[in-house]
Design a protein around this motif. Structure first.
Motif, PDB file in Angstrom:
ATOM      1  N   LEU A 157      41.543  37.603  36.066  1.00 18.68           N
ATOM      2  CA  LEU A 157      42.076  36.790  36.735  1.00 18.68           C
ATOM      3  C   LEU A 157      42.228  37.486  38.296  1.00 18.68           C
ATOM      4  O   LEU A 157      42.239  36.840  39.476  1.00 18.68           O
ATOM      5  CB  LEU A 157      43.715  36.708  36.296  1.00 18.68           C
ATOM      6  N   LEU A 158      42.637  38.810  38.279  1.00 20.00           N
ATOM      7  CA  LEU A 158      42.726  39.619  39.427  1.00 20.00           C
ATOM      8  C   LEU A 158      41.414  39.880  40.144  1.00 20.00           C
ATOM      9  O   LEU A 158      41.523  39.825  41.453  1.00 20.00           O
ATOM     10  CB  LEU A 158      43.462  40.961  39.204  1.00 20.00           C
ATOM     11  N   GLY A 160      39.081  37.655  40.368  1.00 26.03           N
ATOM     12  CA  GLY A 160      38.952  36.361  40.806  1.00 26.03           C
ATOM     13  C   GLY A 160      39.824  35.983  42.022  1.00 26.03           C
ATOM     14  O   GLY A 160      39.300  35.511  43.195  1.00 26.03           O
ATOM     15  N   SER A 161      41.118  36.466  42.063  1.00 26.44           N
ATOM     16  CA  SER A 161      42.039  36.543  43.067  1.00 26.44           C
ATOM     17  C   SER A 161      41.469  37.505  44.303  1.00 26.44           C
ATOM     18  O   SER A 161      41.523  37.051  45.296  1.00 26.44           O
ATOM     19  CB  SER A 161      43.480  36.852  42.925  1.00 26.44           C
ATOM     20  N   THR A 164      38.627  35.683  46.245  1.00 26.12           N
ATOM     21  CA  THR A 164      39.133  34.494  46.865  1.00 26.12           C
ATOM     22  C   THR A 164      39.759  35.186  48.172  1.00 26.12           C
ATOM     23  O   THR A 164      39.372  34.707  49.181  1.00 26.12           O
ATOM     24  CB  THR A 164      40.038  33.836  46.188  1.00 26.12           C
ATOM     25  N   MET A 165      40.565  36.133  48.248  1.00 25.90           N
ATOM     26  CA  MET A 165      41.446  36.706  49.234  1.00 25.90           C
ATOM     27  C   MET A 165      40.686  37.199  50.157  1.00 25.90           C
ATOM     28  O   MET A 165      40.698  37.330  51.452  1.00 25.90           O
ATOM     29  CB  MET A 165      42.559  37.520  48.781  1.00 25.90           C
ATOM     30  N   ILE A 193      47.524  40.768  46.207  1.00 33.30           N
ATOM     31  CA  ILE A 193      47.099  41.127  44.887  1.00 33.30           C
ATOM     32  C   ILE A 193      48.189  41.391  43.937  1.00 33.30           C
ATOM     33  O   ILE A 193      48.315  40.889  42.898  1.00 33.30           O
ATOM     34  CB  ILE A 193      45.831  42.045  44.758  1.00 33.30           C
ATOM     35  N   LYS A 196      50.434  38.474  43.387  1.00 31.09           N
ATOM     36  CA  LYS A 196      49.747  37.586  42.557  1.00 31.09           C
ATOM     37  C   LYS A 196      50.016  37.902  40.978  1.00 31.09           C
ATOM     38  O   LYS A 196      49.793  37.177  40.206  1.00 31.09           O
ATOM     39  CB  LYS A 196      48.246  37.434  43.008  1.00 31.09           C
ATOM     40  N   GLN A 199      53.272  37.324  39.579  1.00 29.98           N
ATOM     41  CA  GLN A 199      53.323  35.780  39.548  1.00 29.98           C
ATOM     42  C   GLN A 199      52.817  35.786  38.185  1.00 29.98           C
ATOM     43  O   GLN A 199      53.212  34.764  37.464  1.00 29.98           O
ATOM     44  CB  GLN A 199      52.770  35.037  40.709  1.00 29.98           C
ATOM     45  N   GLN A 200      51.459  36.165  38.009  1.00 29.98           N
ATOM     46  CA  GLN A 200      50.819  35.631  36.785  1.00 29.98           C
ATOM     47  C   GLN A 200      51.587  36.064  35.491  1.00 29.98           C
ATOM     48  O   GLN A 200      51.595  35.491  34.510  1.00 29.98           O
ATOM     49  CB  GLN A 200      49.471  36.117  36.888  1.00 29.98           C
TER      50      GLN A 200
END
Length: 252
Positions: A157-158, A160-161, A164-165, A193, A196, A199-200
């Motif tokens: 997940l991280l 991927g984030s 993207t960022m 990050i 994010k 939040q996750q």
């Protein structure tokens, strides 16, 4: 470079049970830890890398690249052990080669790479759900299994984030100007990050609480019947491993 890039869900052991796949690696793991013979470690490394190529059929280039990643850490650790410092002599003679540690360093290096080959084989022939099921089967506490699964999920997940960022920042020319601007952009990236991740974490807590108190991950576990061919191949493989171990440890 990530392990998931080499994973093949249709490898030749995909229809074998988790127990059979675990027995492929468990004896070798134990033998390598207790063995002090570098030639045995080298043969185990070659045996598992060859088996990995034949069974999983990964990209050879990506596999070599993946093997080189831990090599940097192993090499630095071996260099640290190989050289010693004597503060009682002049400056240009302070650092010297510790010959007593030379053979120990060779054993450490060969053992580390043999274990890496075994672990790669184990991970690339089992999915995350199968690894978690195996951990439950050998009675590892549920808390550790859940932490393992969550850590595995968070890594992807991280990552991927992060990608993207980082791509969004590069599209705005964040790293193409001054070094000061680049450092500031990295600061914003790591802060985003971290936000994010928090939040996750909150979302996962809500999802787990929605299960009415059940904090365990549930995986689909299809019933797999052990085939005689798979059991025979595993026994032949481990028999060859025991034969090599006996030769090098007692006759080497």
């Amino acid at each position: 470079m990530q392990l998931v890039e080499l994973f093949n869900y249709n490898h030749k052991l995909a229809t074998s049970s988790v127990l059979i796949r675990t027995l492929w690696v468990l004896p070798a793991f134990i033998f390598v830890i207790f063995s002090t013979n570098s030639m045995f470690h080298l043969l185990v490394f070659l045996l598992f890398i060859t088996s990995l190529v034949l069974i999983v059929k990964p990209s050879i280039f990506k596999l070599i690249k993946l093997l080189l990643i831990p090599g940097a850490f192993i090499f630095l650790g071996c260099i640290t052990l190989l050289f010693s410092i004597n503060l009682k002599v002049p400056f240009f003679k302070m650092v010297y080669l510790n010959e007593e540690m030379f053979f120990k360093v060779i054993v450490l290096f060969s053992r580390s790479y043999a274990l890496i080959a075994i672990v790669y084989f184990w991970i690339l022939t089992q999915s995350i759900s199968e690894i978690a099921s195996g951990m439950r089967a050998i009675k590892i506490p549920v808390l550790f299994v859940e932490l393992f699964v969550l850590t595995y999920k968070f890594i992807f997940l991280l990552m991927g984030s992060f990608k993207t960022m980082l791509l969004a920042q590069k599209c705005r020319l964040a790293y193409s100007t001054t070094s000061k601007n680049a450092i500031q952009s990295y600061g914003f990236l790591f802060a985003a990050i971290f936000t994010k991740a928090m939040q996750q974490t909150s979302q996962i807590e809500i999802a787990m609480a929605s299960r009415l108190g059940s904090n365990e991950f549930c995986f689909v576990r299809p019933r797999i019947v052990n085939k005689g061919k798979d059991v025979f191949t595993m026994l032949i493989f481990n028999g060859l491993l025991v034969f090599i171990f006996v030769i090098f440890e007692y006759n080497g």
